[in-house]
Design an enzyme around this catalytic site. Structure first.
Site, PDB file in Angstrom:
ATOM      1  N   THR A   1      39.332  34.244  13.376  1.00 42.44           N
ATOM      2  CA  THR A   1      38.739  34.704  12.117  1.00 42.44           C
ATOM      3  C   THR A   1      37.666  33.703  11.705  1.00 42.44           C
ATOM      4  OG1 THR A   1      39.132  35.011   9.749  1.00 42.44           O
ATOM      5  CG2 THR A   1      40.699  33.603  10.896  1.00 42.44           C
ATOM      6  N   GLY A   2      36.567  34.209  11.193  1.00 43.88           N
ATOM      7  CA  GLY A   2      35.495  33.303  10.779  1.00 43.88           C
ATOM      8  C   GLY A   2      34.141  33.964  10.931  1.00 43.88           C
TER       9      GLY A   2
ATOM     10  N   THR B   1      39.929  38.667   7.855  1.00 44.37           N
ATOM     11  CA  THR B   1      40.287  39.455   9.031  1.00 44.37           C
ATOM     12  C   THR B   1      41.793  39.359   9.117  1.00 44.37           C
ATOM     13  OG1 THR B   1      38.243  39.107  10.291  1.00 44.37           O
ATOM     14  CG2 THR B   1      40.218  39.282  11.586  1.00 44.37           C
TER      15      THR B   1
ATOM     16  N   GLY C   1      30.978  42.321  14.486  1.00 43.57           N
ATOM     17  CA  GLY C   1      31.351  40.910  14.565  1.00 43.57           C
ATOM     18  C   GLY C   1      32.103  40.580  15.848  1.00 43.57           C
TER      19      GLY C   1
HETATM   20  N1  ASP Z   1      35.221  37.356  12.154  1.00 43.78           N
HETATM   21  C1  ASP Z   1      34.973  38.423  11.234  1.00 43.78           C
HETATM   22  C2  ASP Z   1      33.579  38.931  11.479  1.00 43.78           C
HETATM   23  O1  ASP Z   1      32.665  38.145  11.639  1.00 43.78           O
HETATM   24  C3  ASP Z   1      35.097  38.022   9.817  1.00 43.78           C
HETATM   25  C4  ASP Z   1      36.208  37.054   9.510  1.00 43.78           C
HETATM   26  O2  ASP Z   1      37.088  36.861  10.285  1.00 43.78           O
HETATM   27  O3  ASP Z   1      36.214  36.466   8.438  1.00 43.78           O
HETATM   28  O4  ASP Z   1      33.383  40.109  11.468  1.00 43.78           O
END
Ligand code: ASP
Length: 326
Positions: A243-244, A192, A222
């Site tokens: 992010t995650g 992200t 998300g």
């Molecule tokens: N948080 C983002 C999602 O779940 C993905 C990410 O940040 O890696 O869509």
């Protein structure tokens, strides 16, 4: 010394100590508040020196620096935190290295579906788009929702249509899909981009933009466009971009939880962020991820429970850094 001399002196000493304590940043030092601060991320995950060629590392560093420069230009000239956040995110959305806009990961059926949000810490104004398939820069669409609509979040075809009506560029899916992502289709890829800023007027803003998680079900949304989960800004506390693993960030309203811990429990940005990233997400849910944040004193954080997070910051004091690994 006479009493009438001691009282003003004692008052002066007390004021000095009180003022110094209140200006302490979270590291406990007495550095003066910077005029502006900008922190960005390009996603957290299983990023290791062995998994990333030195050439790719260079490309990421170069791109993160470009994103920082774009945002800093706005802040330096007295522009708003919101504009700075958008300027930084635009650079990363257009760069196919990151999982946002061009270069985003693919859904189970091979499409790109993009989420983005922005929040202004001054007035809690916020905008978001979810599951857009044709808007070239989702962060601009999120901003338009915030600035020019009565709504906070638009999704799917309606959001793409709104973006066109607002004069934003629309592109075919081919623009977003890169060879690299096609090769990674079966891998579990996340990532992200995000930015948080404190401007010269003491205002905070946060923004986040993503392609979400690879192999996600069509229609899955998300945390990134969910205000309070992936993005939050409030001038009284902090600006956060996360992010995650989005599902866990939504279930724990991560960004808002950090704000609430600061506001109601008097935790520092660092204490609140670490509690959420380690004690809640990692300990309780085994959920990976990270976040960037700035508080209203200009203290910043870049915290993650993964092996790496593309990240960087720059301050009016001249301090600046870009990092990838732990
Ligand atoms: N948080 C983002 C999602 O779940 C993905 C990410 O940040 O890696 O869509």
């Amino acid at each position: 010394m006479k009493l009438f001399q001691i009282i003003p002196l004692a008052f002066l000493i007390f004021s000095f100590i009180f003022h110094s304590c209140n200006n302490k940043n979270e590291a406990g030092s007495n550095n003066p508040k910077p005029d502006y601060v900008l922190v960005i991320h390009g996603g957290a995950g299983a990023i290791s020196p062995t998994g990333l060629t030195s050439d790719l590392q260079q490309q990421y560093r170069h791109s993160l620096n470009a994103a920082l420069s774009a945002g800093e230009k706005v802040l330096k000239s007295g522009g708003s935190a919101t504009k700075a956040v958008i300027s930084s995110i635009l650079i990363m959305e257009d760069d196919s290295l990151f999982n946002s806009a061009r270069g985003a990961v693919l859904t189970k059926n091979g499409h790109v579906e993009l989420d983005a949000s922005i929040m202004d810490g001054q007035d809690h104004n916020a905008g978001a788009v979810a599951g857009v398939k044709h808007t070239k820069n989702p962060i601009l669409a999120a901003y338009k929702v915030m600035a020019n609509s009565d709504h906070v979040m638009l999704s799917g075809k309606g959001a793409d249509r709104f973006a066109v009506l607002q004069g934003l560029d629309s592109v075919s899916q081919d623009y977003f899909i890169t060879q690299r992502r096609l090769l990674q289709l079966k891998n579990n890829i996340k990532g992200t981009v995000g930015a948080v800023a404190l401007d010269k007027n003491g205002k905070l803003a946060a923004g986040t933009s993503t392609g979400g998680m690879s192999m996600k079900k069509w229609g899955r949304i998300g945390d990134s466009p969910v205000i309070g989960a992936g993005t939050w800004a409030d001038n009284r506390s902090c600006a956060i971009s996360a992010t995650g693993h989005g599902e866990f960030f939504i279930r724990n309203v991560v960004a808002h939880d950090i704000h609430a811990r600061m506001l109601y429990m008097n935790q520092t940005l660092e204490e609140a962020s670490k509690t959420v990233i380690y004690d809640i997400l990692l300990e309780k849910y085994n959920a990976d991820g990270g976040l960037i944040g700035i508080d209203h004193h200009g203290n910043m954080i870049m915290e993650f429970n993964t092996s790496g997070m593309f990240r960087g910051y720059t301050k009016s004091t001249g301090e600046t850094e870009v990092r990838i690994f732990k």
